[in-house]
Design a protein around this motif. Sequence first.
Motif, short mmCIF file in Angstrom:
data_model
loop_
_atom_site.label_atom_id
_atom_site.label_comp_id
_atom_site.label_asym_id
_atom_site.label_seq_id
_atom_site.Cartn_x
_atom_site.Cartn_y
_atom_site.Cartn_z
N THR A 24 32.41 47.51 43.03
CA THR A 24 33.49 46.47 42.37
C THR A 24 34.38 47.37 41.46
OG1 THR A 24 31.72 44.54 42.46
CG2 THR A 24 33.70 44.48 41.13
N LEU A 25 35.48 47.24 41.45
CA LEU A 25 36.50 47.66 40.56
C LEU A 25 37.04 46.74 39.55
CD1 LEU A 25 37.78 50.40 39.50
CD2 LEU A 25 39.67 50.01 41.20
N GLN A 26 36.89 46.74 38.38
CA GLN A 26 37.65 45.55 37.38
C GLN A 26 38.54 46.37 36.52
OE1 GLN A 26 33.98 43.60 36.27
NE2 GLN A 26 34.82 41.81 37.42
N LEU A 27 39.80 46.07 36.47
CA LEU A 27 40.59 46.61 35.52
C LEU A 27 41.18 45.50 34.64
CD1 LEU A 27 42.54 49.03 38.19
CD2 LEU A 27 40.90 49.68 36.32
N PRO A 28 40.20 45.22 33.55
CA PRO A 28 40.69 44.01 32.62
C PRO A 28 41.82 44.21 31.99
CG PRO A 28 38.93 44.98 31.60
CD PRO A 28 39.14 45.75 33.08
N GLN A 29 42.35 45.35 31.76
CA GLN A 29 43.64 45.73 31.02
C GLN A 29 44.98 45.26 31.72
OE1 GLN A 29 41.36 47.79 32.24
NE2 GLN A 29 42.81 49.71 32.61
N ILE A 30 44.81 44.93 33.07
CA ILE A 30 45.81 44.61 33.81
C ILE A 30 46.32 43.07 33.76
CG2 ILE A 30 46.78 44.63 35.97
CD1 ILE A 30 45.45 47.15 36.58
N GLN A 31 47.38 42.63 33.32
CA GLN A 31 47.76 41.22 33.43
C GLN A 31 47.79 40.62 34.86
OE1 GLN A 31 48.07 39.38 30.42
NE2 GLN A 31 47.57 41.32 29.57
N LEU A 32 47.12 39.31 34.94
CA LEU A 32 47.04 38.65 36.36
C LEU A 32 48.61 38.49 36.90
CD1 LEU A 32 44.01 36.43 35.96
CD2 LEU A 32 44.07 38.57 37.00
N THR A 33 49.60 38.62 36.27
CA THR A 33 50.72 38.38 36.55
C THR A 33 51.42 39.75 37.28
OG1 THR A 33 51.67 38.34 34.27
CG2 THR A 33 50.95 36.42 35.17
N ASP A 34 50.90 40.93 36.89
CA ASP A 34 51.24 42.16 37.10
C ASP A 34 50.85 42.78 38.40
OD1 ASP A 34 52.20 44.73 37.32
OD2 ASP A 34 51.33 45.47 35.23
N SER A 35 51.63 42.47 39.31
CA SER A 35 51.02 43.07 40.84
C SER A 35 51.28 44.41 40.97
CB SER A 35 51.43 42.07 41.95
OG SER A 35 52.85 42.03 41.71
N SER A 36 51.91 45.12 40.22
CA SER A 36 52.57 46.56 40.23
C SER A 36 51.34 47.68 40.66
CB SER A 36 53.40 47.00 39.33
OG SER A 36 52.75 47.07 37.78
N HIS A 37 50.13 47.45 40.32
CA HIS A 37 49.24 48.36 40.48
C HIS A 37 48.28 48.06 41.69
CE1 HIS A 37 49.53 49.46 36.22
NE2 HIS A 37 49.54 48.37 35.97
N ARG A 38 48.55 47.01 42.36
CA ARG A 38 47.87 46.72 43.66
C ARG A 38 47.57 47.97 44.70
NH1 ARG A 38 47.19 40.79 45.91
NH2 ARG A 38 45.74 41.48 47.81
N LYS A 39 48.77 48.40 44.88
CA LYS A 39 48.83 49.60 45.89
C LYS A 39 48.13 50.73 45.41
CE LYS A 39 50.08 51.60 49.57
NZ LYS A 39 49.55 51.23 50.98
N ASP A 40 47.80 51.10 44.11
CA ASP A 40 47.23 52.11 43.61
C ASP A 40 45.82 51.92 43.70
OD1 ASP A 40 49.41 53.50 42.73
OD2 ASP A 40 49.66 52.39 40.70
N ILE A 41 45.24 50.50 43.43
CA ILE A 41 44.12 49.91 43.57
C ILE A 41 43.60 50.41 45.07
CG2 ILE A 41 42.37 48.05 43.39
CD1 ILE A 41 44.39 47.15 41.03
N GLU A 42 44.40 49.83 45.89
CA GLU A 42 44.05 49.98 47.35
C GLU A 42 43.74 51.51 47.73
OE1 GLU A 42 45.60 48.78 51.64
OE2 GLU A 42 46.69 48.02 50.10
N THR A 43 44.65 52.33 47.31
CA THR A 43 44.72 53.84 47.62
C THR A 43 43.30 54.43 47.00
OG1 THR A 43 46.98 53.93 47.49
CG2 THR A 43 45.78 56.05 47.34
N PHE A 44 43.09 53.99 45.70
CA PHE A 44 41.68 54.44 45.19
C PHE A 44 40.50 54.24 46.09
CE2 PHE A 44 38.04 53.59 42.63
CZ PHE A 44 37.64 54.97 42.04
N MET A 45 40.53 52.81 46.46
CA MET A 45 39.35 52.12 46.91
C MET A 45 39.17 52.96 48.41
SD MET A 45 37.48 50.28 44.95
CE MET A 45 36.53 49.07 46.10
#
Length: 59
Positions: A24-45
């Motif tokens: 499980t990867l949780q990044l609480p500092q990212i706002q739920l309205t900010d989807s700009s990190h989704r690709k980076d999260i997928e690449t990491f996983m």
Amino acid sequence: MTGIDGALSTTACKTEKGEYFTLTLQLPQIQLTDSSHRKDIETFMRAYFPATVKTLNCE
């Protein structure tokens, strides 16, 4: 499963500690309205999860 502020992945991995491995990867500092990190999260996983499972010597 990749989300806006984190991800969850699980696989069968029988070891003396259990039968599955879940990451499980949780990044609480990212706002739920900010989807700009989704690709980076997928690449990491996609890189980290299989590499980690490989080190567990699953049966």
